[in-house]
Design an enzyme around this catalytic site. Structure first.
Site, PDB file in Angstrom:
ATOM      1  N   GLU A 149       0.884  -1.181   0.000  1.00  0.00           N
ATOM      2  CA  GLU A 149       0.000   0.000   0.000  1.00  0.00           C
ATOM      3  C   GLU A 149       0.906   1.210   0.000  1.00  0.00           C
ATOM      4  O   GLU A 149       1.544   1.507   1.007  1.00  0.00           O
ATOM      5  CB  GLU A 149      -0.889   0.005   1.239  1.00  0.00           C
ATOM      6  CG  GLU A 149      -2.007  -1.005   1.165  1.00  0.00           C
ATOM      7  CD  GLU A 149      -3.123  -0.619   2.096  1.00  0.00           C
ATOM      8  OE1 GLU A 149      -3.864   0.334   1.768  1.00  0.00           O
ATOM      9  OE2 GLU A 149      -3.247  -1.234   3.152  1.00  0.00           O
ATOM     10  N   CYS A 188      -2.205   9.205   2.688  1.00  0.00           N
ATOM     11  CA  CYS A 188      -2.004   8.742   1.302  1.00  0.00           C
ATOM     12  C   CYS A 188      -3.164   9.144   0.397  1.00  0.00           C
ATOM     13  O   CYS A 188      -3.009   9.186  -0.817  1.00  0.00           O
ATOM     14  CB  CYS A 188      -1.810   7.236   1.292  1.00  0.00           C
ATOM     15  SG  CYS A 188      -3.080   6.365   2.188  1.00  0.00           S
TER      16      CYS A 188
END
Ligand code: NAD
Length: 496
Positions: free
Chosen positions: A270, A306
């Protein structure tokens, strides 16, 4: 500062937990107990004021070997993998204990990583509990499938992988931990978690709670250590079957290489993002409300997220309306309260460390030198600690660091496109493809956007990363095989 009794309790309980870890130098949780590392010293520094909270000894490579061995023994011998009821019971009990210690966890993430404490209590901790409970629910659904054809029959079922290594970033310390451990433990694995050297305390506290909840010794281990030390050793470790990583792209790539050079462990990545927040002005009415939502999406957790809205893309050709939107975005940014993460009214806290502050500063300085323009009057920030004020900037040149990279700080770029297709090209042309948002009040047009934007999660009419039932993961260079696919709607900045 307006100190309430709730804040006093939070700080009081949190400090006790902090001292229990730091005073005993118990930076590792191995085999169900706190252990002192035998590696180098890691200083714990508060990003809010630069003070040293304490220090912990990192795990050594020998301790990593011992920890992986403890996890393997627990996996083989503790009935964890076989006993679905035990796993469900422990995860549910852990969810209760985590909720009971919400203030402690919020304090630890606030003091060490600068997380706004109220946000942790209201968002991050409930998110961990929700993940644990949903994963516990899913345990009873692993029934397998019976398949038959004229030549015979078979039974297909899911089995745990064995020892799962997890390497965490610092931006959502406890929430990222929850995303990693809930599904992996529910599936019957044993785990070795390495926290970020910038945020280790809440994970150590949660590991203690897992033992209290009845997790067999060795099933959940937490190590404190540096990336170059224990982190890269985990990538190469032959005793780790799966490695799940959340962090930067360059480090993520290194795990693919180390997997190839070791035991071909499965790697889940990720990675970064550069989310675009599209405002489809033909179908967007309430600019102040939209701008307030964008301010939350861009500046929550000081933009160190993010999925942070690091670019706002206004679509429309009416100059007057664009000017109106621009003013609304500036106003919403200037309305934010920047300050002490433990104050009730704070929206935006510090950035993680002086290195991050200096990098953000240099990217903005470079962009401004090359012609970019800062639009808002920026908030005063404290002189001590690691601070950067929320910033809206436009005319950022493509050949600047800010024009190309992930800022990972409280900065958003305002861009304008006159055609929808150009906006789609902008998003889809990015190397990153984690998330985006679109504000568009016409459902038919929402379908137009949703069928064209190529990112893992597209939020509509309000920033969100989805719910615990929706998957989460990135396209293109934002990663793949997201091992953690559940979460609640996420609002990093509270609104009255
Ligand atoms: P980072 O890559 O610097 O560090 C993440 C972890 O990797 C830390 O535990 C660190 O100790 C370790 N590490 C660092 N160098 C290493 C090495 N050479 N070998 C092995 N391990 C190493 O990232 P960060 O600064 O902690 O986090 C910021 C990044 O994480 C951003 O790019 C952000 O977008 C990304 N992120 C992504 C998601 C997501 O869900 N996609 C969520 C949060 C953060």
């Amino acid at each position: 500062m307006t100190t309430t009794s709730a804040q006093n309790t939070l700080v009081g309980r949190g400090r006790t937990a902090l001292r229990a870890i730091v005073d005993g130098n118990l930076g590792q949780w191995i085999g169900g107990r706190g252990v002192t590392g035998t590696g180098e010293e890691i200083g714990l520094i508060s990003p809010s004021d630069g003070t040293v909270i304490g220090s912990l000894s990192a795990a050594s490579e020998q301790q990593l070997d011992e920890t992986v061995a403890a996890a393997r023994t627990a996996f083989n011998e503790a009935d964890w993998a076989e006993d679905a009821k035990l796993r469900a019971r422990v995860l549910r009990r852990l969810a209760d204990l985590v909720e009971g210690d919400a203030e402690v966890i919020a304090y630890l993430d606030g003091i060490e990583a600068g997380k706004v404490a109220l946000g942790s209590v209201e968002e991050d901790v409930p998110d961990v509990a929700a993940n644990l409970r949903m994963s516990a629910d899913l345990i009873s659904h692993n029934d397998g499938r019976y398949l038959q054809n004229p030549d015979g029959w078979g039974w297909v079922t899911k089995v745990p992988s064995g020892v799962v290594g997890a390497i965490l970033p610092w931006n959502y310390p406890v929430a990222m931990l929850g995303w990693k451990i809930a599904p992996a433990l529910a599936a019957g694995n044993a785990m070795v978690v390495k926290t970020s050297e910038d945020s280790t305390l809440s994970a150590l506290h949660l590991a203690r709670l897992a033992t209290e909840a009845g997790a067999p010794d060795g099933i959940l281990n937490v190590l404190t250590g540096t990336g170059a030390g224990i982190g890269s050793a985990m990538g190469l470790h032959n005793g780790i079957d799966v490695l799940t990583f959340t962090g930067s792209g360059s480090v993520g790539r290194s795990f693919l290489e180390s997997s190839a050079r070791s035991n071909l462990k499965k790697v889940s990545l990720e990675l970064g993002g550069r989310a675009g927040y599209i405002v489809d002005s033909a179908h967007a009415t309430d600019f102040p409300a939209i701008a307030a939502d964008i301010a939350g999406a861009a500046f929550g957790t000081s933009g160190q997220n993010c999925t942070a809205a690091s670019r706002v893309i206004y679509v429309g050709d009416d100059d007057e309306r664009f000017a109106e939107f621009r003013t609304a975005l500036i106003d919403a940014t200037e309305a934010l309260t920047v300050g002490d993460p433990f104050e009730a009214e704070t929206d935006v806290g510090p950035v993680i460390n002086p290195r991050a502050r200096d990098r953000i500063t240099s990217w903005i300085d470079e962009a401004v030198e090359k012609g970019a323009r800062i639009l808002n009057t920026r908030a005063d920030v404290p002189d001590t600690g690691s601070w950067y004020p929320p910033t809206v900037i436009e005319n950022v040149p493509d050949d600047s660091e800010l024009g190309r990279g992930e800022i990972f700080g409280p900065v958003t770029q305002l861009l304008r496109r006159t055609s929808r297709d150009d906006a789609v090209d902008l998003i889809n042309g990015e190397p990153y493809g984690l998330a985006s948002s679109v504000w568009c009040e016409d459902i038919a047009q929402v379908r137009w956007w949703a069928s064209r934007i190529r990112v893992g999660t597209l939020a509509v009419n309000g920033y969100s990363e989805g719910t615990e039932a929706t998957p989460f993961g990135g396209m293109r260079q934002s990663g793949f095989w997201a091992a953690t696919t559940v979460r609640k709607p996420w609002r990093p900045i509270r609104r009255p």
